[in-house]
Structures are given as structure tokens and as C-alpha cells.
Design a protein around this motif. Structure first.
Motif, PDB file in Angstrom:
ATOM      1  N   SER A 146       0.752  -1.082   0.025  1.00  0.00           N
ATOM      2  CA  SER A 146       0.145  -0.025  -0.015  1.00  0.00           C
ATOM      3  C   SER A 146       0.873   1.309  -0.047  1.00  0.00           C
ATOM      4  O   SER A 146       0.615   2.253  -0.871  1.00  0.00           O
ATOM      5  CB  SER A 146      -0.914  -0.069   1.263  1.00  0.00           C
ATOM      6  OG  SER A 146      -1.926  -1.063   1.227  1.00  0.00           O
TER       7      SER A 146
ATOM      8  N   ASP B 202      -5.700  -0.826  -5.154  1.00  0.00           N
ATOM      9  CA  ASP B 202      -5.044  -1.435  -3.875  1.00  0.00           C
ATOM     10  C   ASP B 202      -5.972  -2.395  -3.161  1.00  0.00           C
ATOM     11  O   ASP B 202      -7.260  -2.045  -2.676  1.00  0.00           O
ATOM     12  CB  ASP B 202      -4.909  -0.310  -2.844  1.00  0.00           C
ATOM     13  CG  ASP B 202      -3.822  -1.109  -1.893  1.00  0.00           C
ATOM     14  OD1 ASP B 202      -3.850  -2.108  -1.661  1.00  0.00           O
ATOM     15  OD2 ASP B 202      -3.613  -0.198  -0.977  1.00  0.00           O
ATOM     16  N   GLU B 203      -5.916  -3.748  -3.539  1.00  0.00           N
ATOM     17  CA  GLU B 203      -6.820  -4.779  -3.375  1.00  0.00           C
ATOM     18  C   GLU B 203      -8.319  -4.569  -3.496  1.00  0.00           C
ATOM     19  O   GLU B 203      -9.403  -4.340  -2.604  1.00  0.00           O
ATOM     20  CB  GLU B 203      -6.553  -4.932  -1.709  1.00  0.00           C
ATOM     21  CG  GLU B 203      -5.309  -5.540  -1.324  1.00  0.00           C
ATOM     22  CD  GLU B 203      -5.157  -5.849   0.235  1.00  0.00           C
ATOM     23  OE1 GLU B 203      -5.997  -6.844   0.335  1.00  0.00           O
ATOM     24  OE2 GLU B 203      -4.125  -5.791   0.730  1.00  0.00           O
TER      25      GLU B 203
HETATM   26 MG   LIG Z   1      -2.333  -2.722   2.105  1.00  0.00          MG
END
Ligand SMILES: [Mg+2]
Ligand SMILES: Nc1ncnc2c1ncn2[C@@H]1O[C@H](COP(=O)(O)OP(=O)(O)OP(=O)(O)O)[C@@H](O)[C@H]1O
Lengths: 445, 247
Positions: free
Chosen positions: B67, B188-189
């Protein structure tokens, strides 16, 4: 090093691209501030609508401040209109000798009541004979001056209560605002012979003689009969009271029929404003001499001119405004601080939202604008409520007293409240604008 | 290694990337100061390049710095040290507002937790980036509707996020990422909060976007998700462990 030229040209290209991006940025810069501001504006209104009660409580300070400001300005404005009308009514370059000085403080009035003597008919005659260089002089006396009330007027079963009865000299009509509508004012001869004649206001003419010629008719005033010789043009109202409900009779008749020893006001008109002071001094000297006042003693009568009234009124409005400004300032500051607190809470509450906006490209100034606009709009709404309330209050006041909302009061009220909102919004808004995007995004709410 | 690059930076490292390189990082470091003595090294000298049109997945264990790296690439954060070029422009040293401009124009971010404005409709959420780039209201609406059509949500554009399912919310977020026509889409995910089937739907969306010529970089834990990408960067302890090309 072999790929130097290639790199150089690529760098040039990238500089060009930079420049293009910058141009595009500048091109959109102003418009983006505008469109973001517009969004913020609607957001602010929506937030206000969503939390009506909370918003109202938040805005109470600003509402009270704006209402106070506009109501006071409206009343003073109404008074101003009245006062200037009164002053116009006095006539130009006129001063008035009277038992009392007008518009003096309470203490000096109490003192004056003990030592000042009323002006009498003989004194009027004396001034008329001995004063030199005046343009005109007149005397008048009204019942209200003594008893504080009016009198009844009747004509064939019709009655009007509370009529203002006044005894005057024939020159009175030339020096005051009243104008002859129909007929005439009474003559010197009628004055000398204490004739039973009268000059009436429009209200009486309307009531007694709606369809007939009033001239020559006999009306009964305070038990005595008077022949109508003239009717005044309509004057209008002040403080909700009609100024057209009067009967004027010769001062001599007035003295004979109603009051044994009248107290009068003597009005003296100068030829021009330069002559005023000299004439006032002369009148003062004459009256003091006639009353045998020693050199050191104060006048035991008053000399009033429109500037006396005006300066007294200015002093009064000055005080009113000083007090009002104090009250308004306190409420505005209190209101501003409340708004600031609410805005700070709102910034905290919406940290995540600020993070989202920043992640999507909101610049510091966009966020700053958003919160400034929100607090500005919030406070301006308070101002608008204040305007609304002050209109209502002013309407009510106008019924009993006098009040007229001036346009500039509304403008000042709205501008001031908005300014307060913007000012107290600066701190919360800059706090919001400075938030770090990542940290703001990470904040859970 | 960092010392070396500071003392004698080679030409290749200081002048920008070659043509066709969308992202180039050189020796990126990110250190979180946690107090007087403690500092967390989230990234320890990360260098890589991403070419135009690439579809890249970043994988690694929790806490490995994925991240952190995405936030740097997305111009949400600035590195403690190192350089980062986006489209040939050095962005690692730009100011807050300049970064905001880049986020607005060049980057479309899709978050694990959607990050939609709860009070705004889907349409308004998608319009937001356009508001900050000063697009007129009419064009804004057209483009936002177009983006929502691309994610097959045109019929839900007036719904608020809480009236939408998780997958639909993420599709709104993807539409928002698309709407300003960015150079890269970062995610991000994006499937982290979705069940497998819905996640697969979102991935199909990304595949389509990639086929349409978009650059995509996504972070994921799951091999199934990473399998959509053509290249996988493995990260461990703030360093690139392995750069894997897949077919
Ligand atoms: Mg993360
Ligand atoms: N704001 C912060 N302050 C301090 N330390 C941080 C901060 N953000 C991240 N870290 C630390 O940096 C390291 C990398 O964090 P990061 O969030 O990048 O991991 P990640 O790979 O995304 O993990 P996950 O898969 O669990 O999301 C972690 O050790 C984390 O504790």
C-alpha cells in the motif's frame, strides 16, 4: 553517453508536455474553482436543510445580531423621517421662544420646571413691537400644552374626539407647514375682535362635510360654536397618528373662551440663516430685560431652533448606535465562535471525505473554498433569517411607533453576517485544507 | 547502496525514463518516524519501470509495503528518498497542489474500501474528479454517465452508495477512476472486500479496461486475482523480491 541526444530530445518533449499540462491547468484553474465552489454552495444548503434545528441553534447569535441591527436601523430611519418632517414643519430660519429648552437632559428639565416662567401674550406683543429686523413673528398655544389632551368637536350629531385645539395669530399660517386648502385663514381683524371663527384640518372636513361645502358652517368645539372659514391641505400621519385632526382659532378667541391666561410659544422667522444668531440674541436680551433677569442669572425661558432639535437627535442616535454596535458585535462574535466550533466539528467529522476529495485531485484551495463557502453560506442564512425577522418586527413596531426598513440596512446585515461566517470559517477551513490526503483517507468515521 | 547512489548518481538514474515508460521509480524509500527512536522502514530502495499498456500485479505478505508503494505511485504520498517519474515528469519533488493536479488528471485510484461519498449519488461520485478539473456541468454529466455505462451501472446512477451492493459500489469507484481518462489505474486490493464471484466480476472489468488500452497496477493477496495480470512484482520487507512475467 551514446544515447545522450535521444535523452535530450525526449527531455524537450517532456518539457513541452509539462507546459501543455500547465496551460490546460491554468485554463481550467478558474473554472474549476467556480465549479467546486458551486458544489460547495449546494452542499452547504443541503446540510442546513438536513439539520434544521441544529442549524437554527448554530445560527442564533448571527440571527439575533442581524435582527437587532436592522430593527434599530429601521426605527432610527423611521424617526429620522419623522424628525426631518418636524423640522421642515418648523419652517426655514425659524426659532421658537418657549418656557422650556427642548430636548434637554432630565436633570436640567427638572431644574427648569422650577424656575422657568411660561411666555405670555403680553410678552409676545412686546417682542413683536420691539424686536427689529425679523421677517415674521407668530404665537400659538395649544390645549395639550396645559392639560395634555385634546377636546371634542361636533357638527350635527357627528363627533370627533381628541381634536388638537390651537390658538394662533394670523401670521401662523405663513410660517408653518400647513397650507390653506379651501377658504382662508382668519384675518387680523378677526384676531383683534376675538371672532368665533376657525380653520380646520382635513380629518374634520372629511367627517363633518363629506358632501357639502364646509365654509360658513358652524361647528362646536369644547362647547363653543365656531364658523369655519378655511380648511387646511392634508398633511398626513406621524407615528401612526393623524396630523389632520385639528382646529385652529384666533389666539385672542382661544384666551377668551378656553383659557384665562394662555401660555404661548413665540416663533420668529429671520430673513436668512446668517441673521438667525443675531436675532436670537436680540430676542433673548429683550425678554431678559422685560423679565428683569440679573446679569449673572440664566435664562428662565428656552430658545429653540431646528438645529437644537437636530443636534439633540444626533446625540440620541449616536448613543443608540453606539449601544447597538456593542450588542451586535457581541452577538456576532458569539455567533461566529459557535459557527467556528460547528465547522471544526464538521471538519473532524468529514476528515475521510476530505481525504477522498484530495485523492481525486482537490487542491488545498478547493477544500479551503468548500469549507469557507459552507461557513459563509451558513452565516448568510442566519443573516437572511435576521432580515426576515426584522421585517416582521419592523411591521409591528410601525403600527405603534415608527419604523421603516432601509435597503442599506438589509445589505449591511447580510454582508456583515456573511463576513462573520467567512472570517470565523478561515481557521476550520485552513485546517481542513492542510490535511494530509493519506492520513485523512485512513481516518475512519 | 543508497549511499552509493547519493555520492555518484549515474546518468541513467538521474535523467528520466525512456519513451513508452509510464512509471519509473528509482531507489524509493519510505520511512515512518514513529517517535524519538523508532522508525519503520516501509520501503527500502524500490526501483522498477512499467511500460505503457502493462497490466501489473503487486503481491507480497501483509506489511510488506504494497500500500505504501501504491500511495507513492498514486501521488497521494511523497517518498522519504528516491525519485519517481510519471509519464516522463519527475513527480517525487512536487508540491501538494501539483500532486493534486496529477492525481486528478493522470491517476485513477480504486480502493479496497471503495471510498465513495456516502451522501452523494453514484453519478455525483463519478463527477467529482471532473469538478476538480473544471469541466463544465453539462460535459461532466455526459462523461460521468458514459463512465457508468462502461461499468454497466447506468441504471443505478441516482442511487446512493448505501443503496448499492459491494460489487456495485466498487464498479462506481472504477467508473470514477476512469472518468478523467487517466494514464494509469491503480487498485489497492480492489476485491479485498468482495466475495469471490463479485471479485471476479470486477476483475473482468479491469481486463476489459486493459484491453481498451489502459495501464493497470493492482495490489492483491490472491493468486487467482494476480493471474489476470501479465506481470507480477513480488514485494517482501519493502524490497522487490521478484519480477515475474506471466503469459
Ligand atoms: Mg495494504
Ligand atoms: N502511517 C503509518 N505510520 C507508521 N507506519 C506505517 C504507516 N503506514 C504503514 N506503516 C507501516 O509500513 C509497513 C508497510 O505497510 P503497508 O500498509 O504498505 O503494508 P501492506 O503491504 O499494504 O499490507 P497489507 O497487505 O496488510 O495491506 C507496515 O509495517 C506498516 O506498519
Amino acid at each position: 553517453m551514446s544515447d545522450g541526444p535521444r535523452n535530450a530530445s525526449r527531455q524537450e518533449a517532456s518539457v513541452g508536455k509539462d507546459r501543455a499540462a500547465q496551460l490546460r491547468h491554468e485554463h481550467h484553474g478558474l473554472y474549476s474553482v467556480w465549479s467546486a465552489s458551486r458544489e460547495a454552495f449546494w452542499l452547504a444548503l443541503e446540510a442546513l436543510r438536513a439539520h434544521k434545528l441544529r442549524s437554527f441553534l448554530t445560527l442564533l447569535g448571527v440571527v439575533i445580531a442581524t435582527t437587532t441591527l436592522i430593527v434599530v436601523m429601521s426605527i432610527v430611519n423611521g424617526m429620522n423621517l419623522y424628525i426631518s418632517e418636524r423640522i421642515a414643519n418648523l419652517g426655514v430660519n425659524v426659532f421658537i421662544l418657549h418656557r422650556f429648552q427642548w430636548a434637554q437632559g432630565y436633570e436640567s428639565f427638572i431644574k427648569a420646571r422650577r424656575r422657568n416662567l411660561p411666555l405670555r401674550m403680553e410678552e409676545y406683543e412686546f417682542l413683536k413691537e420691539n424686536l427689529v429686523g425679523y421677517k415674521n413673528i407668530c404665537a400659538d398655544s395649544r390645549l395639550g400644552d396645559i392639560e395634555g389632551g385634546g377636546i371634542d368637536a361636533r357638527y350635527r350629531g357627528h363627533a370627533i374626539e381628541d381634536v388638537r385645539l390651537e390658538g394662533t395669530t394670523p401670521s401662523f399660517i405663513d410660517m408653518r407647514e400647513e397650507k390653506v386648502g379651501i377658504g382662508r385663514y382668519f384675518t387680523d381683524s378677526e384676531y383683534q375682535h376675538s371672532a368665533m371663527v376657525c380653520f380646520i384640518g382635513q380629518d374634520l372636513a372629511d367627517e363633518f362635510f363629506p358632501n357639502t361645502d364646509p365654509l360658513g358652517k358652524e361647528i362646536t368645539v369644547g362647547g363653543a360654536n365656531f364658523r369655519v372659514v378655511g380648511v387646511a391641505e392634508r398633511i398626513g400621519t406621524a407615528f401612526g397618528v393623524s396630523l389632520d385632526r385639528f382646529v385652529e382659532v384666533p389666539l385672542t378667541t382661544y384666551q377668551k373662551v378656553f383659557v384665562a391666561r394662555v401660555q404661548v410659544s413665540v416663533s420668529v422667522q429671520a430673513w436668512n440663516s446668517q441673521q438667525m444668531l443675531a436675532l436670537e440674541d436680540e430676542a433673548r436680551t429683550l425678554l431678559r430685560a422685560r423679565r428683569h433677569l440679573p446679569y449673572k442669572e440664566d435664562d428662565n425661558f428656552g430658545i429653540n431652533a431646528s438645529d437644537t432639535l437636530m443636534s439633540a437627535w444626533k446625540r440620541l442616535t449616536g448613543t443608540i448606535f453606539a449601544v447597538t454596535i456593542g450588542i451586535v458585535a457581541v452577538f456576532m462574535v458569539v455567533g461566529g465562535i459557535v459557527i467556528m466550533n460547528i465547522m471544526l466539528a464538521s471538519v473532524t467529522e468529514r476528515t475521510h471525505e476530505i481525504g477522498i476529495r484530495k485523492s481525486l485531485g482537490a487542491r488545498r484551495r478547493d477544500i479551503l473554498m468548500q469549507f469557507l463557502i459552507e461557513s459563509g453560506v451558513t452565516a448568510a442564512t442566519g443573516g437572511a433569517l435576521g432580515v426576515l425577522f426584522s421585517f416582521i418586527i419592523s411591521r409591528i413596531v410601525a403600527v405603534y411607533f415608527t419604523s421603516s426598513v432601509p435597503v442599506h440596512a438589509v445589505v449591511i446585515g447580510l454582508a456583515l453576517s456573511t463576513a462573520v461566517g467567512l472570517f470565523f470559517g478561515i481557521y476550520p477551513a485552513s485546517k481542513a485544507a492542510r490535511l494530509d490526503p493519506i492520513e485523512a483517507l485512513r481516518t475512519e468515521t | 547502496m543508497t549511499m552509493a547512489s547519493q555520492v555518484a548518481p549515474s546518468l541513467e538514474e538521474t535523467i528520466g525514463p525512456a519513451d513508452g515508460i509510464v512509471i519509473k521509480t528509482h531507489d524509493l524509500w519510505k520511512t515512518y518516524e514513529m517517535g524519538e527512536a523508532i522508525a519503520v522502514q516501509a520501503l527500502c530502495g524500490v526501483s522498477f519501470e512499467i511500460e505503457r499498456g502493462e497490466y501489473v500485479a503487486i503481491m507480497g505478505p501483509s506489511g510488506s509495503g504494497k500500500s505504501t508503494l501504491m500511495n507513492l505511485i498514486g501521488c497521494l504520498d511523497t517518498p522519504s528518498q528516491g525519485r519517481y517519474w510519471l509519464n516522463g515528469n519527475l513527480v517525487s519533488e512536487l508540491s501538494d497542489d501539483e500532486l493534486a493536479h496529477i492525481r486528478n488528471k493522470e491517476i485513477g485510484f480504486v480502493f479496497q474500501t471503495f471510498n465513495l461519498l456516502a451522501r452523494a449519488s453514484a453519478l455525483h461520485n463519478v463527477e467529482l474528479p471532473l469538478i476538480y478539473s473544471g469541466v463544465t456541468a453539462l460535459e461532466r454529466r455526459e462523461r460521468a454517465e458514459e463512465a457508468l455505462r462502461k461499468v454497466e451501472l447506468a441504471d443505478r446512477m441516482h442511487h446512493k452508495p448505501n443503496e448499492l451492493s459491494g460489487g456495485q459500489r466498487q464498479r462506481v469507484a472504477v467508473a470514477r477512476a476512469l472518468v478523467n481518462d487517466p494514464s494509469i489505474i491503480l487498485a489497492d486490493e480492489p476485491t479485498g472486500n468482495l466475495d469471490t464471484a463479485t471479485g471476479e466480476e470486477i476483475m473482468k472489468l479491469f481486463d476489459r479496461l486493459h484491453e481498451g488500452g489502459n495501464n493497470i497496477v493492482l495490489v492483491t493477496h490472491e493468486h487467482d486475482i494476480a493471474a489476470h495480470a501479465h506481470r507480477i512484482l513480488h514485494i517482501r520487507d519493502g524490497r522487490i523480491d521478484r519480477d515475474e512475467r506471466v503469459q
